[in-house]
Design an enzyme around this catalytic site. Sequence first.
Site, short mmCIF file in Angstrom:
data_model
loop_
_atom_site.label_atom_id
_atom_site.label_comp_id
_atom_site.label_asym_id
_atom_site.label_seq_id
_atom_site.Cartn_x
_atom_site.Cartn_y
_atom_site.Cartn_z
N CYS A 1 0.90 -1.15 0.00
CA CYS A 1 0.00 0.00 0.00
C CYS A 1 0.93 1.20 0.00
O CYS A 1 1.59 1.47 1.00
CB CYS A 1 -0.91 0.04 1.23
SG CYS A 1 -1.86 1.58 1.29
N CYS B 1 -0.52 4.11 2.56
CA CYS B 1 -0.48 3.92 4.02
C CYS B 1 -0.15 2.48 4.33
O CYS B 1 1.00 2.07 4.19
CB CYS B 1 -1.78 4.37 4.67
SG CYS B 1 -3.29 3.89 3.82
N SER B 2 -1.13 1.69 4.73
CA SER B 2 -0.81 0.32 5.13
C SER B 2 -1.96 -0.64 4.87
O SER B 2 -2.13 -1.61 5.60
CB SER B 2 -0.45 0.30 6.61
OG SER B 2 -1.53 0.84 7.35
N CYS B 3 -2.79 -0.37 3.85
CA CYS B 3 -3.94 -1.23 3.57
C CYS B 3 -3.45 -2.66 3.31
O CYS B 3 -2.45 -2.88 2.62
CB CYS B 3 -4.70 -0.71 2.36
SG CYS B 3 -5.34 0.95 2.65
#
Length: 195
Positions: free
Chosen positions: A104, A107-109
């Site tokens: 991602c 961000c951090s999906c």
Amino acid sequence: MSEHHDDGPVAAQTRHVEALLEARGLLDAVELDRALEAFLAGASPAQGARVVARAWVEPEFQDRLLADGNAALEELGLSMGGGIQPQRLKVVANTETEHNVIVCTLCSCYPIALLGPSPTWYKSEAYRARVVRDPRGVLAEFGTELPEHVRITVWDASAETRYLVLPRRPAVPVSDEAELAALVTRNGLIGTAVL
Ligand code: FE
């Protein structure tokens, strides 16, 4: 409007509705917490491994999984969770000539339902920025050296769409689904490892 401006019943009714909404809201919060707890308790790479092992032993399931990840998950009693905003699952299959990696960049999906919480490196800026520019180099740092003829595709997850890599089935004489699932690693499902 009546001349004496009698809003008494209306005000009372409004208060009643407000009380109902508040009670309902609290109820929803409790239900949401409970659902979230159950979701997180079940979320681990073992779920992703189950999905992959089923795909390896049942080609028709693999076809359905690649066509519509969410629908295929339901067959195994799994779901992506995500609460208010449903997450679309896109499963990407590795082949002899194609390798897939997920990231991602924003961000951090991450497909938490199938992999549990994401590792720290997945959230790091170094991984997010570099895997897009130099996937082969980043994979090598994970100890994953792919032959030159293998094309690497990097999939950028978002709030709406999460990816899961379907690794190639290891060339081992194992056909039991549970034993196959035990061969699947988290990094294999992210694409930073091959099995
Ligand atoms: Fe993200």
